[in-house]
Design a protein around this motif. Structure first.
Motif, PDB file in Angstrom:
ATOM      1  N   ILE A 274      -1.834   4.248   6.850  1.00 18.95           N
ATOM      2  CA  ILE A 274      -1.767   2.872   6.358  1.00 18.95           C
ATOM      3  C   ILE A 274      -1.890   1.969   7.577  1.00 18.95           C
ATOM      4  CG2 ILE A 274      -0.310   1.176   5.184  1.00 18.95           C
ATOM      5  CD1 ILE A 274       1.170   3.603   3.912  1.00 18.95           C
TER       6      ILE A 274
ATOM      7  N   ALA B 131       1.347  -4.280   5.336  1.00 21.48           N
ATOM      8  CA  ALA B 131       1.235  -3.164   4.392  1.00 21.48           C
ATOM      9  C   ALA B 131       2.188  -2.049   4.797  1.00 21.48           C
ATOM     10  CB  ALA B 131      -0.204  -2.658   4.349  1.00 21.48           C
TER      11      ALA B 131
ATOM     12  N   TYR C 267       5.420  -0.856   2.619  1.00 25.49           N
ATOM     13  CA  TYR C 267       5.479   0.545   2.196  1.00 25.49           C
ATOM     14  C   TYR C 267       6.822   1.167   2.572  1.00 25.49           C
ATOM     15  CZ  TYR C 267       4.517   5.527   1.906  1.00 25.49           C
ATOM     16  OH  TYR C 267       4.586   6.864   1.605  1.00 25.49           O
TER      17      TYR C 267
ATOM     18  N   ARG D  16       9.793  -0.320   0.652  1.00 23.61           N
ATOM     19  CA  ARG D  16       9.903   0.227  -0.701  1.00 23.61           C
ATOM     20  C   ARG D  16      10.476   1.651  -0.657  1.00 23.61           C
ATOM     21  NH1 ARG D  16       4.993  -2.974  -2.027  1.00 23.61           N
ATOM     22  NH2 ARG D  16       3.733  -1.334  -1.073  1.00 23.61           N
TER      23      ARG D  16
ATOM     24  N   ASN E 270      11.112  -7.288  -9.323  1.00 21.55           N
ATOM     25  CA  ASN E 270       9.917  -8.014  -8.892  1.00 21.55           C
ATOM     26  C   ASN E 270      10.258  -9.365  -8.264  1.00 21.55           C
ATOM     27  OD1 ASN E 270       7.285  -8.690  -8.454  1.00 21.55           O
ATOM     28  ND2 ASN E 270       6.702  -8.833 -10.604  1.00 21.55           N
TER      29      ASN E 270
ATOM     30  N   ALA F 251       9.314 -10.421  -4.507  1.00 25.96           N
ATOM     31  CA  ALA F 251       8.487 -11.584  -4.213  1.00 25.96           C
ATOM     32  C   ALA F 251       9.179 -12.516  -3.218  1.00 25.96           C
ATOM     33  CB  ALA F 251       8.162 -12.334  -5.499  1.00 25.96           C
TER      34      ALA F 251
ATOM     35  N   ASP G 228       8.617 -11.033   0.094  1.00 26.65           N
ATOM     36  CA  ASP G 228       7.236 -11.331   0.500  1.00 26.65           C
ATOM     37  C   ASP G 228       7.097 -12.768   0.986  1.00 26.65           C
ATOM     38  OD1 ASP G 228       5.235  -9.382  -1.914  1.00 26.65           O
ATOM     39  OD2 ASP G 228       6.132  -8.838   0.010  1.00 26.65           O
ATOM     40  N   THR G 229       7.728 -13.705   0.289  1.00 24.95           N
ATOM     41  CA  THR G 229       7.626 -15.113   0.689  1.00 24.95           C
ATOM     42  C   THR G 229       8.149 -15.274   2.116  1.00 24.95           C
ATOM     43  OG1 THR G 229       7.849 -15.945  -1.571  1.00 24.95           O
ATOM     44  CG2 THR G 229       8.352 -17.477   0.191  1.00 24.95           C
TER      45      THR G 229
ATOM     46  N   ASN H 253       5.835 -13.423   4.753  1.00 26.70           N
ATOM     47  CA  ASN H 253       4.574 -14.128   4.946  1.00 26.70           C
ATOM     48  C   ASN H 253       4.771 -15.411   5.743  1.00 26.70           C
ATOM     49  OD1 ASN H 253       1.934 -13.105   3.459  1.00 26.70           O
ATOM     50  ND2 ASN H 253       3.690 -12.384   2.321  1.00 26.70           N
TER      51      ASN H 253
ATOM     52  N   LEU I 296       0.137 -14.434  -0.689  1.00 25.95           N
ATOM     53  CA  LEU I 296       0.240 -12.992  -0.936  1.00 25.95           C
ATOM     54  C   LEU I 296       1.488 -12.653  -1.750  1.00 25.95           C
ATOM     55  CD1 LEU I 296      -1.004 -11.649   2.518  1.00 25.95           C
ATOM     56  CD2 LEU I 296      -2.237 -11.686   0.360  1.00 25.95           C
ATOM     57  N   ALA I 297       2.566 -13.418  -1.549  1.00 22.56           N
ATOM     58  CA  ALA I 297       3.785 -13.186  -2.330  1.00 22.56           C
ATOM     59  C   ALA I 297       3.493 -13.452  -3.808  1.00 22.56           C
ATOM     60  CB  ALA I 297       4.911 -14.081  -1.840  1.00 22.56           C
TER      61      ALA I 297
ATOM     62  N   ASN J 239       1.010 -10.722  -5.219  1.00 27.18           N
ATOM     63  CA  ASN J 239       1.710  -9.449  -5.401  1.00 27.18           C
ATOM     64  C   ASN J 239       2.661  -9.503  -6.598  1.00 27.18           C
ATOM     65  OD1 ASN J 239       0.427  -8.437  -3.164  1.00 27.18           O
ATOM     66  ND2 ASN J 239       2.269  -8.198  -1.921  1.00 27.18           N
ATOM     67  N   TYR J 240       3.365 -10.626  -6.735  1.00 27.41           N
ATOM     68  CA  TYR J 240       4.306 -10.773  -7.855  1.00 27.41           C
ATOM     69  C   TYR J 240       3.577 -10.615  -9.194  1.00 27.41           C
ATOM     70  CZ  TYR J 240       7.603 -12.686 -11.181  1.00 27.41           C
ATOM     71  OH  TYR J 240       8.431 -12.843 -12.273  1.00 27.41           O
TER      72      TYR J 240
ATOM     73  N   ARG K 194       2.181  -7.071  -9.749  1.00 25.82           N
ATOM     74  CA  ARG K 194       3.224  -6.139 -10.190  1.00 25.82           C
ATOM     75  C   ARG K 194       3.596  -6.401 -11.641  1.00 25.82           C
ATOM     76  NH1 ARG K 194       5.514  -6.315  -4.633  1.00 25.82           N
ATOM     77  NH2 ARG K 194       6.301  -8.370  -5.188  1.00 25.82           N
ATOM     78  N   GLU K 195       3.761  -7.666 -11.976  1.00 26.35           N
ATOM     79  CA  GLU K 195       4.150  -8.065 -13.332  1.00 26.35           C
ATOM     80  C   GLU K 195       3.145  -7.563 -14.367  1.00 26.35           C
ATOM     81  OE1 GLU K 195       7.009  -9.412 -13.268  1.00 26.35           O
ATOM     82  OE2 GLU K 195       7.282 -10.037 -15.338  1.00 26.35           O
TER      83      GLU K 195
ATOM     84  N   TYR L  42      -1.050  -3.491  -9.439  1.00 28.81           N
ATOM     85  CA  TYR L  42      -0.600  -3.260  -8.070  1.00 28.81           C
ATOM     86  C   TYR L  42      -0.541  -1.776  -7.722  1.00 28.81           C
ATOM     87  CZ  TYR L  42       2.040  -4.654  -3.830  1.00 28.81           C
ATOM     88  OH  TYR L  42       2.451  -4.898  -2.545  1.00 28.81           O
TER      89      TYR L  42
ATOM     90  N   ASN M 131       3.724   3.952  -4.589  1.00 30.11           N
ATOM     91  CA  ASN M 131       3.965   3.166  -3.373  1.00 30.11           C
ATOM     92  C   ASN M 131       2.747   3.229  -2.462  1.00 30.11           C
ATOM     93  OD1 ASN M 131       5.078   1.699  -1.295  1.00 30.11           O
ATOM     94  ND2 ASN M 131       6.662   3.180  -0.774  1.00 30.11           N
TER      95      ASN M 131
ATOM     96  N   SER N 254       0.041   0.989  -3.758  1.00 29.01           N
ATOM     97  CA  SER N 254       0.416  -0.401  -3.491  1.00 29.01           C
ATOM     98  C   SER N 254       0.155  -0.741  -2.020  1.00 29.01           C
ATOM     99  CB  SER N 254       1.892  -0.638  -3.807  1.00 29.01           C
ATOM    100  OG  SER N 254       2.158  -0.364  -5.163  1.00 29.01           O
ATOM    101  N   ALA N 255       0.451   0.224  -1.141  1.00 26.73           N
ATOM    102  CA  ALA N 255       0.225   0.003   0.288  1.00 26.73           C
ATOM    103  C   ALA N 255      -1.263  -0.159   0.585  1.00 26.73           C
ATOM    104  CB  ALA N 255       0.798   1.160   1.109  1.00 26.73           C
TER     105      ALA N 255
ATOM    106  N   ASP O  18      -2.199  -3.540  -0.341  1.00 28.45           N
ATOM    107  CA  ASP O  18      -1.728  -4.473   0.690  1.00 28.45           C
ATOM    108  C   ASP O  18      -2.657  -4.468   1.908  1.00 28.45           C
ATOM    109  OD1 ASP O  18       1.950  -4.179   0.469  1.00 28.45           O
ATOM    110  OD2 ASP O  18       0.504  -5.435  -0.612  1.00 28.45           O
TER     111      ASP O  18
END
Lengths: 205, 205
Positions: A62, A67, A71, A74, A83, A87, A90-91, A94, B66-67, B70-71, B74-75, B79, B83, B86-87, B90
Motif C-alpha cells: 500500500i 492510505a 489501513y 482500521r 462511519n 469521517a 478523516d476530517t 486531511n 476526502l472525508a 469516504n463517508y 462507506r454509507e 468503499y 480493509n 478500502s486501502a 484510498d
C-alpha cells in the motif's frame, strides 16, 4: 519475521503516523529507512514512485501515507467507531495533512524571501484550521479527552505528530488553543508514545 | 433516511465525487451551490474549517473532500469489501487528489510564473501516476473491469472525474493507458452516472 514492512526515508515525515499506530497498538514491524542517496535506485520499484510504502505479509503493498495510516488504523481499531467517527478522523487527518504540506514547504525552502512567505502561509492555515480543531475538540466531551470518540485514535496521533513538527517552526502556535495544547501533552504522556519518542532515531524532520 | 446537504461552489470541482455517489445510490440531497462573489460574503464564515465542500448529515457537518467522499462511499457501499480494498481505494483517491490539486492551481492561477511552475510539477506526476494506475488496473482481472475489486467503487468515480478535467489540460494523458481509457468509457456508460451528467448544471470547472 514481521508481518509488516514500512519503508521510508530516515525521517519522521509522512511515515510517523504509521509508526505511532504500530507503537500504540503494540504491534511489531520492520522500520526500513533509506538514505536519500539510495532512493534513486529504489524509486522505480515503488508503486507510484513514492514513499512511504507499507508491505504486508502476503507481498502486496500500500502506498500513499494517508492510505497506509487509514489501513493500519482500521486494523488496530484506532479509526473511531462507526462511519460518522471514521469521517471525523478523516476530517482531522486531511486538515492536518494540508497544514503539513505548507509546513514542509517552509522547511524545505532555502531562499529567505520565499521561506518567509511560506511561513506566513503555513501560520495562516494553522490559525484557521487550529481554531476549527479546537472547537472540534471542545464539542467532544468538553475537550478533556480525545479529538474523536472516547479514546485515542489516528486523529490524535496525527495531531501530535503535526504539532510536534509545527513547534519547531513556531513555538507559540498553540498559545491560543488551550484544549489542543493540553491534548498535545496528554498524547505525549502516553507511556508507549513517550518511550517511542525517546528511543526513535533522531532526525532533522 | 438521513437528510443530506452538500455545500460547494457552483462547480464540479472537488465535490463531484460526492455528487456521483448520491446519484449512484439514488439518494436525495440538497445540492447547495454559491458563486465566487457570494462565498466571502455569505458562506465562508459559516463553512466548517472555513473551506468547502461541507457535508451536513442530520445537522452534523463534515469538512474536507476526502472525508466526505469516504463517508458517503462507506454509507452507500462503494468503499470496497475489505480493509485492503478500502486501502487500495484510498491510494487512488489520494494520488488523484494530489494531481487535481496541481491541475486547479495551474488552471485557476493568476500569475504566469506560478502557472508554469505548477505545470512543471504536474506533468511528470500525471505521467508516473498514470503508469501506476494502468499497472494496478491490469493486475485486477486483466483491467477489463474496475480499479479495485469486482465492481464500481469510489476509486473509479474519482478516476473518471479527475481525468475528465485533466484531459482538458493534457489531452494525451491516457494515450499510453488503454485499459484506463476504456475504464473512462465504462464509467460514463453507467446508467445513473450518464443520467446525472446529462442533467447536472453545466459549469466551467
Amino acid at each position: 519475521m514481521s508481518k509488516f514492512t514500512l519503508t521510508y526515508f530516515d525521517a519522521r515525515g509522512r511515515a510517523e503516523n504509521a509508526r505511532l499506530l504500530f507503537v500504540v497498538a503494540g504491534v511489531k514491524y520492520e522500520d526500513k529507512r533509506f538514505e536519500m542517496s539510495a532512493w534513486g535506485q529504489h524509486k522505480a520499484s515503488m508503486p507510484f514512485g513514492v514513499l512511504p510504502n507499507l508491505k504486508l505479509a502476503d507481498g502486496t503493498s500500500i502506498s500513499m501515507s494517508a492510505a497506509i495510516a487509514n489501513y493500519l488504523a482500521r486494523e488496530f481499531n484506532l479509526y473511531g467507531k462507526g462511519n460518522k467517527e471514521n469521517a471525523q478522523v478523516d476530517t482531522v487527518t486531511n486538515a492536518l495533512s494540508e497544514i503539513m504540506d505548507l509546513v514542509y514547504k517552509f522547511i524545505f525552502t532555502k531562499e529567505e524571501g520565499p521561506k518567509a512567505e511560506a511561513k506566513t502561509k503555513a501560520s495562516a492555515k494553522i490559525a484557521s484550521y487550529g481554531a476549527a480543531l479546537e472547537e472540534n475538540l471542545k464539542q467532544n466531551n468538553g475537550g478533556k479527552g480525545y479529538l474523536v470518540g472516547k479514546s485515542i485514535t489516528l486523529a490524535d496521533i496525527a495531531f501530535f505528530n503535526a504539532f510536534s513538527e509545527i513547534a519547531a517552526m513556531d513555538d507559540k502556535a498553540l498559545d491560543n488553543l488551550p484544549l489542543l495544547k493540553a491534548l498535545l501533552a496528554r498524547v505525549g504522556a502516553d507511556k508507549k508514545i513517550a518511550k517511542w519518542v525517546e528511543t526513535r532515531p533522531k532526525t532533522q524532520f | 433516511m438521513p437528510s443530506y446537504e452538500l455545500l460547494y461552489f457552483d462547480a464540479r470541482g472537488r465535490v463531484e465525487d460526492a455528487r456521483f455517489l448520491f446519484a449512484l445510490a439514488g439518494v436525495e440531497y440538497k445540492d447547495i451551490r454559491f458563486t465566487e462573489e457570494e462565498w466571502p460574503i455569505s458562506f465562508k464564515s459559516k463553512a466548517l474549517y472555513g473551506v468547502v465542500p461541507n457535508l451536513t448529515v442530520d445537522g452534523k457537518t463534515l469538512s474536507m473532500t476526502l472525508a466526505i467522499s469516504n463517508y458517503l462511499a462507506r454509507e452507500f457501499g462503494y468503499y470496497g469489501k475489505s480493509n485492503w480494498e478500502s486501502a487500495q481505494i484510498d491510494v487512488i483517491t489520494n494520488a488523484l487528489h494530489e494531481l487535481i490539486g496541481l491541475y486547479y492551481t495551474h488552471v485557476l492561477g493568476e500569475n504566469e510564473d506560478a502557472k508554469a511552475e505548477t505545470l512543471k510539477k504536474f506533468t511528470p506526476r500525471v505521467e508516473s501516476y498514470g503508469v501506476a494506475m494502468e499497472k494496478g488496473l491490469k493486475e485486477n482481472n486483466d483491467g477489463d473491469g474496475y480499479l479495485v475489486g469486482n465492481s464500481l467503487t469510489l476509486a473509479d468515480i474519482a478516476f473518471f472525474n479527475a481525468y475528465s478535467e485533466i484531459l482538458t489540460l493534457k489531452p494525451d494523458a491516457l494515450d499510453n493507458a488503454p485499459k484506463l481509457k476504456a475504464l473512462m468509457g465504462r464509467v460514463s456508460a453507467n446508467e445513473k452516472i450518464a443520467e446525472w451528467i446529462k442533467k447536472r448544471p453545466k459549469t466551467q470547472y
